[in-house]
Scaffold this motif. Structure first.
Motif, PDB file in Angstrom:
ATOM      1  N   LEU A  97      -9.938 -74.207  67.811  1.00 28.09           N
ATOM      2  CA  LEU A  97     -10.983 -74.744  66.933  1.00 28.09           C
ATOM      3  C   LEU A  97     -10.731 -76.217  66.606  1.00 28.09           C
ATOM      4  O   LEU A  97     -11.666 -77.023  66.574  1.00 28.09           O
ATOM      5  N   VAL A  98      -9.468 -76.566  66.353  1.00 26.03           N
ATOM      6  CA  VAL A  98      -9.135 -77.973  66.076  1.00 26.03           C
ATOM      7  C   VAL A  98      -9.482 -78.840  67.278  1.00 26.03           C
ATOM      8  O   VAL A  98     -10.067 -79.928  67.147  1.00 26.03           O
ATOM      9  N   TRP A  99      -9.147 -78.354  68.493  1.00 26.58           N
ATOM     10  CA  TRP A  99      -9.479 -79.102  69.707  1.00 26.58           C
ATOM     11  C   TRP A  99     -10.985 -79.281  69.847  1.00 26.58           C
ATOM     12  O   TRP A  99     -11.471 -80.366  70.197  1.00 26.58           O
ATOM     13  N   LEU A 100     -11.757 -78.200  69.556  1.00 25.26           N
ATOM     14  CA  LEU A 100     -13.210 -78.289  69.627  1.00 25.26           C
ATOM     15  C   LEU A 100     -13.755 -79.332  68.643  1.00 25.26           C
ATOM     16  O   LEU A 100     -14.660 -80.107  68.976  1.00 25.26           O
ATOM     17  N   LEU A 101     -13.200 -79.330  67.419  1.00 23.83           N
ATOM     18  CA  LEU A 101     -13.665 -80.286  66.400  1.00 23.83           C
ATOM     19  C   LEU A 101     -13.397 -81.719  66.844  1.00 23.83           C
ATOM     20  O   LEU A 101     -14.273 -82.594  66.709  1.00 23.83           O
ATOM     21  N   PHE A 102     -12.183 -81.987  67.379  1.00 19.39           N
ATOM     22  CA  PHE A 102     -11.858 -83.326  67.861  1.00 19.39           C
ATOM     23  C   PHE A 102     -12.777 -83.722  69.012  1.00 19.39           C
ATOM     24  O   PHE A 102     -13.233 -84.860  69.105  1.00 19.39           O
ATOM     25  N   ARG A 103     -13.034 -82.764  69.887  1.00 19.54           N
ATOM     26  CA  ARG A 103     -13.883 -83.041  71.043  1.00 19.54           C
ATOM     27  C   ARG A 103     -15.306 -83.384  70.613  1.00 19.54           C
ATOM     28  O   ARG A 103     -15.919 -84.332  71.106  1.00 19.54           O
ATOM     29  N   GLU A 104     -15.848 -82.601  69.669  1.00 22.03           N
ATOM     30  CA  GLU A 104     -17.206 -82.854  69.201  1.00 22.03           C
ATOM     31  C   GLU A 104     -17.302 -84.157  68.429  1.00 22.03           C
ATOM     32  O   GLU A 104     -18.274 -84.902  68.534  1.00 22.03           O
ATOM     33  N   SER A 105     -16.259 -84.465  67.609  1.00 16.49           N
ATOM     34  CA  SER A 105     -16.289 -85.718  66.864  1.00 16.49           C
ATOM     35  C   SER A 105     -16.172 -86.907  67.811  1.00 16.49           C
ATOM     36  O   SER A 105     -16.738 -87.971  67.569  1.00 16.49           O
ATOM     37  N   GLY A 106     -15.440 -86.736  68.905  1.00 15.92           N
ATOM     38  CA  GLY A 106     -15.341 -87.791  69.907  1.00 15.92           C
ATOM     39  C   GLY A 106     -16.661 -88.075  70.590  1.00 15.92           C
ATOM     40  O   GLY A 106     -16.996 -89.208  70.916  1.00 15.92           O
ATOM     41  N   ARG A 107     -17.457 -87.001  70.807  1.00 16.64           N
ATOM     42  CA  ARG A 107     -18.777 -87.168  71.430  1.00 16.64           C
ATOM     43  C   ARG A 107     -19.738 -87.904  70.509  1.00 16.64           C
ATOM     44  O   ARG A 107     -20.542 -88.707  70.936  1.00 16.64           O
ATOM     45  N   SER A 108     -19.653 -87.593  69.205  1.00 12.07           N
ATOM     46  CA  SER A 108     -20.606 -88.204  68.271  1.00 12.07           C
ATOM     47  C   SER A 108     -20.120 -89.568  67.816  1.00 12.07           C
ATOM     48  O   SER A 108     -20.884 -90.424  67.479  1.00 12.07           O
TER      49      SER A 108
END
Length: 200
Positions: free
Chosen positions: A189-200
């Motif tokens: 979940l932490v990896w997903l959050l970092f990934r999504e924040s990187g996209r935005s």
């Protein structure tokens, strides 16, 4: 019970989630009360089961679970077809001749029954159902109900891998498999959050 409480001239996914969270909180407090009132040995067994554990699962239990699960698994092709139609939206599914509300009931009952069988055997093992579908989608390139089998296979591999880690991570002790899946799932979940924040 959650389905009936969430039903208002149809079933809304958001309403189902909110009612589910509320009922889950109530039942968690009931579980806590039972654990406090139980004898110490029984309370420890309940705590281990509540963490999710494959330790001590014996063949008679597995056979009994399979006797319930196999007939439910035979329903999966029907459930998968209905899910694919429901993914189009209620109106589109109804225009294709699907009985929308009856199909939702079938999907919910089948999902709850299969989850109940697994939970009765191993306890509530967290994060497997959350992580398996997106991992399967990345491996196969298919998403949603079109890859139920892939998600099931990935989920079983994740559980087997987590159990292997649980058996050997701490020398001389066997961890509950749920403790391992929570760590893996939290990291995911932490990896997903970092990934999504990187996209935005």
């Amino acid at each position: 019970m959650i389905y009936l409480l969430a039903f208002r001239r149809g079933l809304s996914g958001f309403r189902l989630i909110i009612v589910g969270i509320a009922v889950s909180a109530i039942l968690s407090s009931v579980n806590t009360w039972f654990s406090v009132k139980a004898e110490l040995g029984l309370a420890v067994q309940v705590a281990v089961w509540g963490a999710g554990s494959l330790a001590g699962v014996e063949w008679p239990v597995v056979v009994a679970a399979l006797a319930v699960a196999v007939p439910l698994l035979l329903l999966m092709p029907t459930v998968g077809r209905r899910l694919r139609q429901l993914e189009l939206g209620d109106d589109a599914a109804a225009s294709l001749g699907l009985a929308v509300e009856r199909s939702k009931v079938l999907v919910v009952v089948a999902g709850v029954a299969l989850t109940a069988v697994v939970t009765a055997v191993a306890g509530p093992v967290a994060f497997i159902a959350l992580a398996a579908p997106p991992i399967a989608a990345r491996l196969t390139g298919r998403t949603g109900s079109s890859d139920l089998l892939g998600a099931a296979l990935v989920g079983s591999l994740l559980l087997a891998g987590a159990d292997l880690i649980a058996q050997h991570a701490v020398p001389g002790a066997t961890l509950p498999v749920g403790a391992v899946t929570v760590c893996i799932g939290g990291g995911y979940l932490v990896w997903l959050l970092f990934r999504e924040s990187g996209r935005s």
